[in-house]
Design a protein around this motif. Sequence first.
Motif, PDB file in Angstrom:
ATOM      1  N   THR A  36      14.909  66.843  32.402  1.00  0.00           N
ATOM      2  CA  THR A  36      15.821  67.106  33.522  1.00  0.00           C
ATOM      3  C   THR A  36      17.053  66.219  33.341  1.00  0.00           C
ATOM      4  O   THR A  36      17.282  65.700  32.253  1.00  0.00           O
ATOM      5  CB  THR A  36      15.128  66.804  34.858  1.00  0.00           C
ATOM      6  N   SER A  38      21.402  65.332  33.915  1.00  0.00           N
ATOM      7  CA  SER A  38      22.674  66.041  33.717  1.00  0.00           C
ATOM      8  C   SER A  38      22.812  66.582  32.300  1.00  0.00           C
ATOM      9  O   SER A  38      23.432  67.639  32.104  1.00  0.00           O
ATOM     10  CB  SER A  38      23.847  65.096  33.955  1.00  0.00           C
ATOM     11  N   SER A  39      22.272  65.859  31.330  1.00  0.00           N
ATOM     12  CA  SER A  39      22.529  66.245  29.929  1.00  0.00           C
ATOM     13  C   SER A  39      22.106  67.671  29.591  1.00  0.00           C
ATOM     14  O   SER A  39      22.877  68.384  28.939  1.00  0.00           O
ATOM     15  CB  SER A  39      21.856  65.252  28.976  1.00  0.00           C
ATOM     16  N   ASP A  67       8.611  64.431  32.838  1.00  0.00           N
ATOM     17  CA  ASP A  67       8.345  63.460  33.901  1.00  0.00           C
ATOM     18  C   ASP A  67       8.522  64.038  35.303  1.00  0.00           C
ATOM     19  O   ASP A  67       9.056  65.139  35.478  1.00  0.00           O
ATOM     20  CB  ASP A  67       9.235  62.222  33.717  1.00  0.00           C
ATOM     21  N   HIS A 138      16.066  54.573  27.951  1.00  0.00           N
ATOM     22  CA  HIS A 138      14.782  55.226  28.228  1.00  0.00           C
ATOM     23  C   HIS A 138      14.782  56.676  27.739  1.00  0.00           C
ATOM     24  O   HIS A 138      15.832  57.326  27.666  1.00  0.00           O
ATOM     25  CB  HIS A 138      14.374  55.116  29.708  1.00  0.00           C
ATOM     26  N   GLY A 140      12.327  60.184  28.561  1.00  0.00           N
ATOM     27  CA  GLY A 140      11.443  60.451  29.680  1.00  0.00           C
ATOM     28  C   GLY A 140      11.695  59.291  30.641  1.00  0.00           C
ATOM     29  O   GLY A 140      12.832  58.833  30.786  1.00  0.00           O
ATOM     30  N   LYS A 202      27.649  56.910  27.335  1.00  0.00           N
ATOM     31  CA  LYS A 202      26.410  56.889  26.538  1.00  0.00           C
ATOM     32  C   LYS A 202      26.642  56.305  25.133  1.00  0.00           C
ATOM     33  O   LYS A 202      25.702  56.125  24.367  1.00  0.00           O
ATOM     34  CB  LYS A 202      25.850  58.317  26.395  1.00  0.00           C
TER      35      LYS A 202
HETATM   36  C1  F6R Z   1      14.766  63.415  32.534  1.00  0.00           C
HETATM   37  C2  F6R Z   1      14.502  62.256  31.739  1.00  0.00           C
HETATM   38  C3  F6R Z   1      15.504  61.151  31.541  1.00  0.00           C
HETATM   39  C4  F6R Z   1      16.932  61.607  31.314  1.00  0.00           C
HETATM   40  C5  F6R Z   1      17.857  60.417  31.172  1.00  0.00           C
HETATM   41  C6  F6R Z   1      19.306  60.836  30.992  1.00  0.00           C
HETATM   42  O1  F6R Z   1      13.633  64.256  32.556  1.00  0.00           O
HETATM   43  O2  F6R Z   1      13.447  62.181  31.273  1.00  0.00           O
HETATM   44  O3  F6R Z   1      15.082  60.373  30.443  1.00  0.00           O
HETATM   45  O4  F6R Z   1      16.988  62.399  30.171  1.00  0.00           O
HETATM   46  O5  F6R Z   1      17.770  59.599  32.299  1.00  0.00           O
HETATM   47  O6  F6R Z   1      19.736  61.412  32.173  1.00  0.00           O
HETATM   48  P1  F6R Z   1      21.132  62.145  32.249  1.00  0.00           P
HETATM   49  O7  F6R Z   1      21.037  63.333  31.368  1.00  0.00           O
HETATM   50  O8  F6R Z   1      21.262  62.528  33.705  1.00  0.00           O
HETATM   51  O9  F6R Z   1      22.158  61.168  31.796  1.00  0.00           O
END
Ligand code: F6R
Length: 251
Positions: A36, A38-39, A67, A138, A140, A202
């Motif tokens: 899940t 934003s990415s 998760d 991190h 997940g 990032k």
């Molecule tokens: C989501 C997940 C997290 C996100 C990470 C990046 O299921 O496991 O590891 O991939 O926090 O989040 P975004 O994409 O919102 O920057």
Amino acid sequence: MRIYEEADYAAVSRRAANLISAEVIRRPDCVLGLATGSSPIGTYRQLIAWHRQGDLSFKEVTTVNLDEYLCLAPNHSQSYRYFMQEEFFNHIDIKPENTYVPDGLAPDPIEECRKYDNLLRTLGGTDLQLLGIGHNGHIGFNEPGNEFVKSTHVVDLTPSTIEANSRFFPSPSDVPRKAITMGIGAIMSTRRVLVVVSGEDKAEIVRAAFMGPITPKVPASILQIHGDVVLVGDTAALSRLTETEVKACGF
Ligand code: F6R
């Protein structure tokens, strides 16, 4: 590792969707590990578009999500089950019973973790695992720590993750403090890892994860020893990698 450097988020999403659709076309009954955040939203939108055009079917696909927050009901607007329904599953032809997300309301979360690992074993693991990376490294909800935790487990979210995710909640105090996450073992046993990253914010963690030391302090760094990792990022997210590093891994 292969690196695709793309101009922007739209191009990252298209490339990632392309790689996922190749997997689904090649192996219609594949098991996809999904994320899940934003990415991957743009990736899901592109896959939905191709499905609507009639070019892609998920009828035989199984999905296993990384998760879920503890104590959020599946129909809570910030639960990851809800996110997946809204952003992806409701718009494609996947069978609902073939979509798995940990149950945040499980009366015994430890037992839920055990069941999730059994499920992953029964499915034979995932064919492709889609990942974003948190600002603290991190994957997940495997947060930085002193060891890599192999199995699905309940995790205390770090202040930086709570802060990052508070953008989706009325206030930081509404963000759940705990989550269930697939462990590093299941992530590392996928056949192919597909990481999507976008944005200047990032860039630092992408460098640390893929070019720095392998350490549980940067959980994503373990991906360096996976044999088939594809990193798809926009120029901003890859900006701390040198041209030589990108070229050495790119096409
Ligand atoms: C989501 C997940 C997290 C996100 C990470 C990046 O299921 O496991 O590891 O991939 O926090 O989040 P975004 O994409 O919102 O920057």
